[in-house]
Write a protein that holds these residues in place. Structure first.
Motif: not given
Length: 515
Positions: A142, A145-146, A149-150, A284, A405, A407, A484
């Protein structure tokens, strides 16, 4: 020799795939949530390799000894009965034959059955038993992936060691890329899954290591099985799981590697929806450094908070005037950071929330007992803010893992914080301060998405802001997040400043409304 070592490698690696008990997830210590934990893993891997190397040497010594004896027995093959009869008719040959079978071969048989390297095998098994389990592995997937994508990174770049504009001397392996492709598939990111699978195929092994190939085949077939199950389910959702399993087993029973690769690629292509892209969030955009530059902000020396600062003013940079956010420079030294780490006994899991979506984002430690370090930091915070801290001297230390990270959230009391701090008597959190105490070369920014502000976590600096308006009501503009971490160890010292102790330092006043 190689076959023996390969068998041991395969056994150990397959054992390490075992999953953890889901009922014990929240009480375990995890490696993935902090760089501190990853350092422990690196030491474990080094210890494993040392023991594995010693074990391989012990086995090699045994094989060498056996080969020496076999070399000594080399002679022409006696194929026919007459040749054998002629050979044993010689008294020297007859004596040697009987002596070897009576004395040498029983000893060699015992030697071959004698267990060797038990100390090393036990040490390796102990290390494997403490290795990351499925939860840690999933958290790291994860996290990857973070990061991807971020920061809008491409699989082809990541696989080659290119992160943003920085190239690292490290490439991902076939199994690394395949694992990432499988994870993207599981979360419904079929386009990214296909991209990662293509990278895996580019790195397909050349067959030089049979053991690694066997592991690749296991994982490739596992991925193909998951893809085939989804395909069959979508074609007929009335089928039971048992029926689907039987159909997949029959379909893949004799499948070759090329068949598995074609199945995965073709199905993923069918499931890609090119219109499914979503615009980047404020979080992002801030992490990617795409917020516009602020104007009319200044850097200055702060010497007005108390009398001491007139002799030693603080370097202060305005980040936002409304709401008030400032960055203090050079507020903690390297020596103090090492002193900070010396305060830690046992760190705990740091979670994003208490609900079903809770994630481990860091390892945290609270300094609750006053020490020379905490006293000095609290005094420094008082110098920076003018606030009184005697009623709540505790400070929180945190270390984020790679990909760690936080949220977007508020520091003032929402339902989330009320649940955490049910016995609070100090009032709402009217202010927050974060000391950046780690080297982070990429990522880890503190982002205020609604304000279009992103602050780099430069080691030694401290960020301060108010969470409330002048009338003490919550200011929703202070919504903030943590990007992240891509590269580095993000250490922070965090302090929340509560309303009650500051009642006379910062009394409430009517909120000023801009016209």
């Amino acid at each position: 020799m190689l076959n023996v070592v390969r068998a041991v490698v395969l056994l150990i690696l397959v054992q390490s795939i075992n999953s953890t008990d889901p009922n014990d997830l929240f009480n375990r210590k995890y490696y993935s949530s902090s760089v501190l934990g990853l350092v422990k893993l690196l030491k474990m891997e080094q210890a494993f390799m040392e023991n594995f190397s010693m074990y391989a040497n012990i086995l090699q010594e045994k094989v060498d000894n056996l080969n020496i004896f076999l070399d000594a027995l080399k002679r022409p093959n006696h194929i026919t009965h007459n040749e054998r009869e002629k050979f044993v008719s010689n008294p020297l040959n007859a004596f040697g034959l009987i002596r070897r079978l009576n004395q040498d071969w029983p000893k060699l048989q015992n030697y071959t059955q004698k267990p060797l390297g038990l100390v090393q095998l036990t040490a390796m098994q102990d290390i494997v038993s403490a290795a990351p389990e499925s939860f840690d592995m999933n958290e790291k997937l994860k996290a990857m992936h973070r990061i991807e994508t971020t920061y809008d990174l491409q699989p082809k770049d990541i696989a080659k060691g290119l992160l943003q504009r920085t190239e690292f001397n490290y490439n991902l392996s076939f199994r690394d890329c395949l694992s990432l492709a499988h994870h993207k598939f599981e979360i419904g990111e079929f386009k990214r899954s296909l991209l990662w699978f293509r990278e895996a195929l580019k790195l397909n092994a050349d067959g030089s290591l049979d053991t690694m190939n066997r592991l690749q085949q296991i994982e490739l077939k596992g991925f193909a099985t998951a893809v085939a199950k989804r395909s069959i389910y979508l074609s007929n959702q009335a089928l039971t799981n048992e029926t689907i399993d039987n159909m997949v087993n029959s379909q893949l029973q004799d499948a070759k590697q090329m068949d598995l690769e074609q199945l995965i690629s073709s199905e993923l292509k069918q499931w890609i929806n090119d219109d499914s892209t979503t615009p980047p969030t404020g979080h992002n955009l801030g992490c990617q450094g795409l917020f516009p530059k602020k104007s009319n902000l200044v850097c200055r020396y702060n010497s007005s908070t108390n009398a001491f600062l007139q002799l030693a003013p603080l370097k202060m940079e305005e980040v936002s005037r409304d709401p008030y956010i400032v960055l203090f420079h050079e507020m903690i030294s390297d020596k103090e950071i090492e002193e900070m780490k010396g305060e830690i006994t046992e760190m705990e899991n740091g979670w994003t929330s208490l609900g079903d979506s809770k994630e481990i984002v860091s390892r945290v430690y609270w300094i609750r007992k006053e020490s020379s370090f905490s006293k000095r930091i609290n005094q420094r915070i008082s110098d920076m803010t003018g606030f009184k801290l005697e009623e709540f001297p505790a400070i929180q230390l945190a270390n984020f893992g790679v990909g760690g990270y936080f949220k977007p959230h508020y520091d003032y009391y929402t339902d989330r914080l009320k649940e955490v701090d049910v016995n609070n008597t100090l009032g709402d959190r009217i202010g927050s301060i974060i000391f950046y105490a780690g080297e982070v070369s990429q990522g880890g920014q503190t982002v205020f998405p609604d304000l279009k502000v992103a602050v780099e976590p430069k080691k030694g600096n401290a960020l301060f802001w108010f969470n409330a308006f002048d009338d003490s009501s919550p200011d929703p503009r202070t919504l903030h997040s943590v990007c992240p971490v891509i590269v580095g160890s993000r250490w922070t010292i965090t302090k929340w400043l509560h309303y009650a102790p500051q009642l006379f330092v910062k009394p409430c006043s009517p909120r000023f409304h801009k016209k």
